[in-house]
Scaffold this active site. Structure first.
Site, PDB file in Angstrom:
ATOM      1  N   TRP A 102       0.866  -1.164   0.068  1.00 52.73           N
ATOM      2  CA  TRP A 102      -0.111  -0.044   0.128  1.00 52.73           C
ATOM      3  C   TRP A 102       0.814   1.118   0.273  1.00 52.73           C
ATOM      4  O   TRP A 102       0.424   2.393  -0.595  1.00 52.73           O
ATOM      5  CB  TRP A 102      -1.023  -0.240   1.057  1.00 52.73           C
ATOM      6  CG  TRP A 102      -1.941  -1.081   0.866  1.00 52.73           C
ATOM      7  CD1 TRP A 102      -2.171  -2.310   1.604  1.00 52.73           C
ATOM      8  CD2 TRP A 102      -3.153  -0.866  -0.243  1.00 52.73           C
ATOM      9  NE1 TRP A 102      -3.139  -3.050   1.054  1.00 52.73           N
ATOM     10  CE2 TRP A 102      -3.806  -2.075   0.072  1.00 52.73           C
ATOM     11  CE3 TRP A 102      -3.464  -0.194  -1.020  1.00 52.73           C
ATOM     12  CZ2 TRP A 102      -4.831  -2.607  -1.055  1.00 52.73           C
ATOM     13  CZ3 TRP A 102      -4.603  -0.470  -2.002  1.00 52.73           C
ATOM     14  CH2 TRP A 102      -5.077  -1.711  -2.033  1.00 52.73           C
ATOM     15  N   ASP A 172      -1.209   6.606   6.346  1.00 49.96           N
ATOM     16  CA  ASP A 172      -2.253   5.792   5.822  1.00 49.96           C
ATOM     17  C   ASP A 172      -2.565   4.712   6.929  1.00 49.96           C
ATOM     18  O   ASP A 172      -1.647   3.794   7.269  1.00 49.96           O
ATOM     19  CB  ASP A 172      -2.017   5.281   4.633  1.00 49.96           C
ATOM     20  CG  ASP A 172      -3.052   4.057   4.245  1.00 49.96           C
ATOM     21  OD1 ASP A 172      -3.988   3.954   4.735  1.00 49.96           O
ATOM     22  OD2 ASP A 172      -2.720   3.393   3.100  1.00 49.96           O
ATOM     23  N   LYS A 196     -12.425  -1.487   7.291  1.00 46.46           N
ATOM     24  CA  LYS A 196     -11.891  -2.481   8.103  1.00 46.46           C
ATOM     25  C   LYS A 196     -12.447  -2.066   9.639  1.00 46.46           C
ATOM     26  O   LYS A 196     -12.969  -2.933  10.080  1.00 46.46           O
ATOM     27  CB  LYS A 196     -10.294  -2.183   7.942  1.00 46.46           C
ATOM     28  CG  LYS A 196      -9.778  -2.973   6.743  1.00 46.46           C
ATOM     29  CD  LYS A 196      -8.819  -1.663   5.914  1.00 46.46           C
ATOM     30  CE  LYS A 196      -8.450  -2.141   4.908  1.00 46.46           C
ATOM     31  NZ  LYS A 196      -8.576  -3.395   3.956  1.00 46.46           N
TER      32      LYS A 196
HETATM   33  C1  LIG Z   1      -3.416   0.161   4.123  1.00 50.85           C
HETATM   34  C2  LIG Z   1      -4.221   0.277   3.035  1.00 50.85           C
HETATM   35  N1  LIG Z   1      -4.325   1.475   2.233  1.00 50.85           N
HETATM   36  C3  LIG Z   1      -5.154   1.707   1.345  1.00 50.85           C
HETATM   37  C4  LIG Z   1      -6.198   0.829   1.029  1.00 50.85           C
HETATM   38  C5  LIG Z   1      -7.016   1.126  -0.397  1.00 50.85           C
HETATM   39  O1  LIG Z   1      -8.170   1.176   0.129  1.00 50.85           O
HETATM   40  P1  LIG Z   1      -9.345   1.758  -0.849  1.00 50.85           P
HETATM   41  O2  LIG Z   1      -9.639   0.305  -1.742  1.00 50.85           O
HETATM   42  O3  LIG Z   1     -10.524   1.821  -0.051  1.00 50.85           O
HETATM   43  O4  LIG Z   1      -9.037   2.607  -1.601  1.00 50.85           O
HETATM   44  C6  LIG Z   1      -6.240  -0.502   1.493  1.00 50.85           C
HETATM   45  C7  LIG Z   1      -7.137  -1.477   0.872  1.00 50.85           C
HETATM   46  O5  LIG Z   1      -7.319  -2.541   1.665  1.00 50.85           O
HETATM   47  C8  LIG Z   1      -5.412  -0.823   2.693  1.00 50.85           C
HETATM   48  O6  LIG Z   1      -5.288  -1.789   3.213  1.00 50.85           O
END
Ligand SMILES: Cc1ncc(COP(=O)(O)O)c(C=O)c1O
Length: 361
Positions: A102, A172, A196
């Site tokens: 991520w 994040d 989550k």
């Molecule tokens: C740590 C993290 N950041 C960002 C995201 C991306 O989230 P979204 O799909 O809601 O944009 C996720 C998705 O699982 C994640 O686990």
């Protein structure tokens, strides 16, 4: 099929109590005579919900007064791009610390707007650890330093807030927000997708230090400016009202559980059960992450023989243990054990894993 223990990484399990409440009041919410999905976001009832949700969140995380809380539409991926638009001048440097998938995604989006730099990365080691702070190469003139507090796929988590001097720290926290107490004052921005530990997908939560809102260049259209959300109670346009409502119920649930100190204790106990069974299995199960960087939220593990993966998943599902398939980037299994996963669910998984290893040994 009855409700199982759901180990999905996201959208993830919600507290059963919250789901029951949603079910009960879905056709008619409070004394509005309509569903929460059917009323105006500008109605007194919805504004009261929004204000109470913010109060509860501030209470849970002890958010200091000079921080704004925003409820934003879209997921964290959108904010991977929107954050640099708001915090960095075009072409300005921003530092990224990469400890998994991520972080890499956030970095790739940021490069479209600013000069995103990799200040540290554990990619070479296969993302099995947090890059040691002593190896970070930070730029003192960077707009911010970005990191991912918990890498949902690689199962790598920061257990301390890194010290980065005067440059604002941006995190994040999509997969570990609200899992433990936090010193918000150490951050410039904290943001998280909801699916989550907050609620339903399509909503993001942001906690942003007030002074940073003024950084957004005039060239950015108003709808992409976080300041426009801060100035309008997160409602420059129609927000994700249902997602906001679900988040409000989850915050109340967290308060009833005893808040984040209680959640942190419970989460540590759950993760310990799982890592114990993996580490005591003599290589039958393996988790590749360096012990001090292991996640308390997402536990990836492999079986000693990948040919057994399909049988493991089928038997687990039959036992009511759902969504244990690992992400394709790392293979094997992954147990996501966010706030809503009860200790009994992890205990049931651990019993199943011991039994499976004995039967297929
Ligand atoms: C740590 C993290 N950041 C960002 C995201 C991306 O989230 P979204 O799909 O809601 O944009 C996720 C998705 O699982 C994640 O686990």
């Amino acid at each position: 099929m009855s409700r199982g223990y759901n180990f999905s990484a996201g959208p993830a399990a919600l507290p059963t109590e919250v789901l029951q409440r949603i079910g009960e009041e879905l056709p008619e919410w409070g004394d509005t005579g309509a569903s929460v999905m059917e009323i105006s976001h500008r109605s007194a009832a919805f504004i009261a919900l929004a204000e109470e949700a913010e109060r509860d969140l501030r209470d849970l995380l002890a958010v200091p007064p000079n921080y704004r809380v925003l409820f934003l539409s879209g997921g964290a991926t959108q904010h991977f791009a929107q954050l640099p638009m708001n915090l960095a001048a075009p072409g300005q440097a921003a530092d990224y610390v990469l400890s998994g998938h991520w972080g890499e995604k956030a970095f790739a989006q940021a490069r479209h707007h600013c000069t995103a730099r990799v200040a540290a990365s554990s990619a070479e080691a296969g993302f099995v650890r947090i890059p040691p702070r002593s190896e970070w190469q930070l730029d003192a003139s960077a707009a911010y330093v970005h990191f991912t507090s918990n890498e949902t796929i690689h199962g790598v988590q920061f257990h301390d807030v890194p010290e980065v001097g005067d440059v604002p720290l941006v995190a994040d926290m999509s997969s570990d927000i609200l899992s433990r107490p936090l010193d918000v004052s150490r951050f410039g921005v904290i943001y998280a997708s909801a699916q989550k530990n907050i609620g339903a997908s399509g909503l993001s939560l942001m906690i942003v230090r007030e002074d940073l809102l003024a950084r957004c260049p005039e060239t950015i259209a108003p709808i992409f400016r976080y300041a426009a959300f801060a100035d309008s109670g997160s409602m420059p346009n129609t927000p994700n009202t249902f997602g906001w409502y679900v988040a409000a119920l989850v915050f109340k649930w967290l308060q009833r559980q005893g808040g984040l100190v209680a959640m942190a204790e419970r989460n540590a106990a759950k993760a310990a059960l799982l890592y114990e069974v993996i580490d005591a299995s003599d290589g039958w199960y393996r988790n590749p992450v360096e012990p001090v960087s292991r996640s308390l939220m997402n536990v990836p593990f492999t079986l000693h023989d990948a040919a057994l993966d399909g049988t493991f998943l089928a038997e687990a599902k039959a036992a009511g243990l759902l969504a244990l398939k690992g992400h394709r980037a790392v293979g094997g299994m992954r147990a996501s054990i966010y706030n809503a996963m009860p200790l009994e669910g992890v205990a049931a998984l651990v019993d199943f894993m011991r039994d499976f290893a004995r039967r297929h040994g």
